[in-house]
Design a protein around this motif. Structure first.
Motif, PDB file in Angstrom:
ATOM      1  N   ALA A  39       0.750  -1.162  -0.144  1.00 57.93           N
ATOM      2  CA  ALA A  39      -0.013  -0.100  -0.147  1.00 57.93           C
ATOM      3  C   ALA A  39       1.001   1.178   0.050  1.00 57.93           C
ATOM      4  O   ALA A  39       1.937   1.287   0.676  1.00 57.93           O
ATOM      5  CB  ALA A  39      -0.831  -0.050   1.241  1.00 57.93           C
ATOM      6  N   THR A  59      -3.707  10.513   1.020  1.00 57.72           N
ATOM      7  CA  THR A  59      -4.053   9.568   0.200  1.00 57.72           C
ATOM      8  C   THR A  59      -3.788   7.856   0.481  1.00 57.72           C
ATOM      9  O   THR A  59      -2.497   8.010   1.154  1.00 57.72           O
ATOM     10  CB  THR A  59      -3.978   9.730  -1.371  1.00 57.72           C
ATOM     11  OG1 THR A  59      -2.456   9.806  -1.316  1.00 57.72           O
ATOM     12  CG2 THR A  59      -4.546  11.253  -1.649  1.00 57.72           C
ATOM     13  N   GLY A  61      -3.511   4.112  -1.426  1.00 58.09           N
ATOM     14  CA  GLY A  61      -3.503   3.377  -2.447  1.00 58.09           C
ATOM     15  C   GLY A  61      -3.072   2.101  -2.454  1.00 58.09           C
ATOM     16  O   GLY A  61      -2.128   1.605  -1.766  1.00 58.09           O
ATOM     17  N   ASP A  62      -3.955   1.039  -3.007  1.00 60.73           N
ATOM     18  CA  ASP A  62      -3.773  -0.289  -2.787  1.00 60.73           C
ATOM     19  C   ASP A  62      -3.522  -0.949  -1.665  1.00 60.73           C
ATOM     20  O   ASP A  62      -2.723  -1.695  -1.480  1.00 60.73           O
ATOM     21  CB  ASP A  62      -2.681  -0.715  -3.969  1.00 60.73           C
ATOM     22  CG  ASP A  62      -2.687  -2.142  -4.489  1.00 60.73           C
ATOM     23  OD1 ASP A  62      -3.362  -2.772  -4.530  1.00 60.73           O
ATOM     24  OD2 ASP A  62      -1.436  -2.594  -4.764  1.00 60.73           O
ATOM     25  N   ASP A  84      -9.240  -4.518  -2.002  1.00 57.91           N
ATOM     26  CA  ASP A  84      -8.132  -3.678  -2.370  1.00 57.91           C
ATOM     27  C   ASP A  84      -8.719  -2.190  -2.224  1.00 57.91           C
ATOM     28  O   ASP A  84      -9.647  -1.832  -3.259  1.00 57.91           O
ATOM     29  CB  ASP A  84      -7.699  -3.810  -3.609  1.00 57.91           C
ATOM     30  CG  ASP A  84      -7.042  -5.066  -3.923  1.00 57.91           C
ATOM     31  OD1 ASP A  84      -6.315  -5.532  -2.697  1.00 57.91           O
ATOM     32  OD2 ASP A  84      -6.835  -5.892  -4.715  1.00 57.91           O
ATOM     33  N   ASP A  86      -8.676   2.154  -2.089  1.00 61.90           N
ATOM     34  CA  ASP A  86      -8.128   3.429  -2.630  1.00 61.90           C
ATOM     35  C   ASP A  86      -8.892   4.435  -1.961  1.00 61.90           C
ATOM     36  O   ASP A  86     -10.224   4.309  -1.995  1.00 61.90           O
ATOM     37  CB  ASP A  86      -7.977   3.529  -4.284  1.00 61.90           C
ATOM     38  CG  ASP A  86      -7.034   2.694  -4.841  1.00 61.90           C
ATOM     39  OD1 ASP A  86      -5.822   2.800  -4.460  1.00 61.90           O
ATOM     40  OD2 ASP A  86      -7.397   1.762  -5.639  1.00 61.90           O
ATOM     41  N   GLU A  88      -8.968   8.876  -0.505  1.00 60.74           N
ATOM     42  CA  GLU A  88      -8.570  10.030  -0.161  1.00 60.74           C
ATOM     43  C   GLU A  88      -9.422  10.692   0.979  1.00 60.74           C
ATOM     44  O   GLU A  88     -10.555  10.961   1.018  1.00 60.74           O
ATOM     45  CB  GLU A  88      -8.672  10.919  -1.506  1.00 60.74           C
ATOM     46  CG  GLU A  88      -8.126  12.446  -1.107  1.00 60.74           C
ATOM     47  CD  GLU A  88      -8.366  13.335  -2.459  1.00 60.74           C
ATOM     48  OE1 GLU A  88      -8.215  14.564  -2.164  1.00 60.74           O
ATOM     49  OE2 GLU A  88      -8.458  12.916  -3.467  1.00 60.74           O
ATOM     50  N   SER A 108     -12.825   3.831  -2.404  1.00 63.57           N
ATOM     51  CA  SER A 108     -13.397   2.764  -3.344  1.00 63.57           C
ATOM     52  C   SER A 108     -12.566   1.413  -2.976  1.00 63.57           C
ATOM     53  O   SER A 108     -11.447   1.446  -2.497  1.00 63.57           O
ATOM     54  CB  SER A 108     -13.242   2.871  -4.812  1.00 63.57           C
ATOM     55  OG  SER A 108     -11.828   3.261  -4.859  1.00 63.57           O
ATOM     56  N   GLU A 110     -12.022  -2.449  -4.555  1.00 63.22           N
ATOM     57  CA  GLU A 110     -12.257  -3.608  -5.723  1.00 63.22           C
ATOM     58  C   GLU A 110     -12.210  -5.011  -4.949  1.00 63.22           C
ATOM     59  O   GLU A 110     -11.269  -5.075  -3.975  1.00 63.22           O
ATOM     60  CB  GLU A 110     -11.005  -3.295  -6.501  1.00 63.22           C
ATOM     61  CG  GLU A 110     -10.971  -1.876  -7.202  1.00 63.22           C
ATOM     62  CD  GLU A 110     -12.114  -1.663  -8.369  1.00 63.22           C
ATOM     63  OE1 GLU A 110     -12.511  -2.678  -8.824  1.00 63.22           O
ATOM     64  OE2 GLU A 110     -12.168  -0.433  -8.632  1.00 63.22           O
ATOM     65  N   ARG A 127     -17.158  -3.888  -7.059  1.00 59.49           N
ATOM     66  CA  ARG A 127     -16.384  -2.542  -6.951  1.00 59.49           C
ATOM     67  C   ARG A 127     -17.561  -1.983  -5.624  1.00 59.49           C
ATOM     68  O   ARG A 127     -18.854  -2.026  -6.030  1.00 59.49           O
ATOM     69  CB  ARG A 127     -16.531  -1.783  -8.000  1.00 59.49           C
ATOM     70  CG  ARG A 127     -15.603  -0.368  -7.648  1.00 59.49           C
ATOM     71  CD  ARG A 127     -15.428   0.253  -9.028  1.00 59.49           C
ATOM     72  NE  ARG A 127     -14.401   1.323  -8.571  1.00 59.49           N
ATOM     73  CZ  ARG A 127     -15.018   2.566  -8.296  1.00 59.49           C
ATOM     74  NH1 ARG A 127     -16.265   2.768  -8.337  1.00 59.49           N
ATOM     75  NH2 ARG A 127     -14.069   3.598  -8.139  1.00 59.49           N
TER      76      ARG A 127
END
Length: 279
Positions: A39, A59, A61-62, A84, A86, A88, A108, A110, A127
């Motif tokens: 991440a 943020t 991510g991943d 997974d 992501d 903000e 979000s 996934e 999603r």
């Protein structure tokens, strides 16, 4: 406070932190790092080292949702949590009470997968996307400006005793009783053994302490497995390609929900329902 030239700042330098800690005042920390070699975290952290109050704005991510399992498990009885992430977000709270922190922002996920204590699917989705107004696990407060799911699946099982597969997700308040066995030796009383019993009460309905409100709820391309064991002859049923829409959804209030779905054998259903999920 430390300012840094963007040309000198690595894109993602593992476990890199620039920090100026000041007692009696808020300290500003710029951080960019990898978490568990995967991440990517990048943001600004304000920390008071006297009170341990903090605010993070940045943020992520991943990020593997499974990393949060040990924090969620004490509040919701799950066997696994995956996906997974992501995000903000802005997070405010206290380091000494992480569960009570407030979260707001965009999120979000996934490949979402939530399994109950029996290992059965509670909710899965290709999603999920959410605009979070305020989320607080400790207060069971979930306020969303919007929430959407794509390619989701869930199940609703009514047991013969009237319970559902969702009831087991929530713990009752524990009651602890201690029984002590004593024995007299030479005129003195000695504790020989103690029996500790921990029990939970199921009198309080599931979700009764939860606040869940969603400004715009959109669920698309879903499937539902429904089983009813309360009937004289139990039965099961499948709905597919379910699309659900609702505005100003409130778990404990009256809602209007529009739904269309493909039926198990043939045909389709379209209807609008107005009512309360707690009745």
């Amino acid at each position: 406070t430390i300012a840094m030239n963007d040309k000198l700042k690595p894109k993602y330098s593992k476990n890199s932190v620039l920090v100026a800690l000041v007692s009696g005042a808020d300290s500003n920390i710029a951080a960019w790092m990898t978490i568990n070699d995967r991440a990517m975290l990048d943001g600004a952290l304000t920390l008071n080292i006297d009170t341990f109050d903090f605010m993070f704005d940045g943020t992520l991510g991943d990020f593997a949702l499974s990393e949060t399992y040990n924090y969620v498990k004490p509040s919701i009885n799950l066997s696994s949590l995956d996906g997974d992430v992501d995000a903000e977000v802005v997070i405010e709270g206290n380091v000494m009470d992480i569960m009570a922190m407030d979260i707001a922002g965009e999120l979000s996920v996934e490949g979402l997968s939530v399994l109950g204590p029996d290992g059965e699917n509670v909710l899965s989705a290709n999603r999920m996307a959410a605009s979070i107004e305020r989320l607080n696990l400790d207060s069971e407060l979930y306020l969303f400006e919007s929430l959407s799911l794509e390619g989701y699946a869930t199940q609703m099982c009514l047991e013969a005793d009237g319970s559902t597969n969702f009831d087991m997700l929530f713990y009752g308040e524990p009651e602890v009783s201690i029984t002590t066995t004593t024995e007299s030796v030479g005129g003195n009383m000695y504790d020989v053994s103690e029996r500790v019993t921990v029990s939970t009460s199921d009198e309080e309905a599931a979700f009764s302490q939860m606040t869940l409100r969603i400004g715009q709820l959109r669920l698309a391309g879903g499937s539902l497995y429904y089983a009813d064991d309360t009937m004289h002859e139990p039965f099961e049923y499948h709905l597919r390609n379910i699309n659900i829409e609702s505005n100003n959804f409130d778990l404990m209030a009256e809602n209007t929900i529009s739904l269309n779905a493909a039926l198990e054998q043939q045909g389709a259903a379209m209807f609008r329902w107005t009512g309360s999920l707690n009745d």
